[in-house]
Design an enzyme around this catalytic site. Structure first.
Site, short mmCIF file in Angstrom:
data_model
loop_
_atom_site.label_atom_id
_atom_site.label_comp_id
_atom_site.label_asym_id
_atom_site.label_seq_id
_atom_site.Cartn_x
_atom_site.Cartn_y
_atom_site.Cartn_z
N LYS A 73 44.28 32.15 27.38
CA LYS A 73 43.10 32.70 28.29
C LYS A 73 42.08 33.32 27.58
CE LYS A 73 44.64 34.72 32.15
NZ LYS A 73 45.34 35.71 33.03
O1 G3P Z 1 45.52 37.92 36.76
C1 G3P Z 1 44.64 38.35 37.35
C2 G3P Z 1 44.86 39.66 38.11
O2 G3P Z 1 45.85 40.29 37.73
C3 G3P Z 1 43.80 40.72 38.52
O3 G3P Z 1 43.57 41.10 39.48
O4 G3P Z 1 43.22 42.70 41.35
O5 G3P Z 1 45.51 41.94 40.77
O6 G3P Z 1 44.30 43.37 39.30
P1 G3P Z 1 44.11 42.29 40.23
#
Ligand code: G3P
Length: 228
Positions: free
Chosen positions: A86
């Site tokens: 990534k």
């Molecule tokens: O993988 C991306 C994700 O973990 C980020 O989004 O909003 O779940 O912290 P969030």
């Protein structure tokens, strides 16, 4: 649309993939820190748990292209199997993506918040772009619209990069990105229960159980198989 687990916890993922049709695992630096263990140990345990064919996405913590590439190659060498590095959607990231693709690496461009970031990362050669849906909604941006725009532009320009939507808070967001043409989504393990559970399903099953029991008691269909 395919489903991935957003997790660095191998035990949670093992239980999930036993039940759900999951095609890969994504991690990010924040998810890693929650486990409070070495990144290498976590990734190797995850690879062992999911096998070599399932996608495993892990993020570089470097910020300049050459360092990102060095770290990506080292992680790939260690983790092996169907590995995706990534790379953040930055100018240095764009350079790193191009360098990594020349070396045959699989790349997911991450932390995507706009259509142009997605298009540039795709042009650089990313296999996936990861728009952050709920984080966009949090700042009053039409996140579903952004995913729709990315999908439309990829289609208009014949781009094969796939959309891997991330960051969700509710089932409706998941459904909406699916309608927009997101090729994949990644969700925390507990979220999957929200996708499959429905009170009407529970009610229907309770009705079947009561009707059946009233006539057949504890017997099951397999107890009434006719033998030739
Ligand atoms: O993988 C991306 C994700 O973990 C980020 O989004 O909003 O779940 O912290 P969030």
């Amino acid at each position: 649309m395919i489903y991935l687990a957003d997790s660095a916890n191998a035990r949670d993922v093992r239980e999930l993939i036993d039940l759900f049709p999951i095609e890969g695992v994504t991690t990010n630096p924040t998810i890693m820190t929650r486990e409070k263990r070495d990144c290498g140990e976590l990734l190797m345990e995850m690879r062992k748990t999911i096998g070599k064919d399932m996608m495993l996405h892990a993020q570089t913590m470097q910020t300049c292209a050459e360092d990102m590439v060095r770290e990506a190659l080292a992680l790939n060498e260690m983790v092996g199997g169907n590995f995706y590095i990534k790379i953040p959607a930055t100018a240095q990231g764009l350079k790193a993506i191009r360098m990594l693709k020349k070396q045959g690496m699989k790349v997911t461009a991450t932390a995507i918040f706009s259509t142009q970031q997605a298009l540039l990362c795709a042009r650089a050669g990313a296999d996936f772009v990861a728009p952050y849906v709920n984080k966009l909604s949090d700042i009053c941006v039409d996140a579903i619209g952004v995913v729709g725009e990315i999908a439309r532009e990829f289609e208009n320009f014949g781009i094969e990069t796939q959309i891997l939507s991330a960051s969700f808070r509710n089932v409706d967001q998941v459904n909406q990105v699916a309608l927009m043409g997101s090729h994949a989504i990644t969700l925390p393990v507990p979220f999957y229960e929200k996708l499959i559970a429905h009170p009407m399903t529970d009610l229907a099953l309770a009705g079947f159980e009561a009707d059946w029991r009233a006539v057949y008691g504890d017997k099951k269909p397999e107890d009434m198989i006719l033998k030739a």
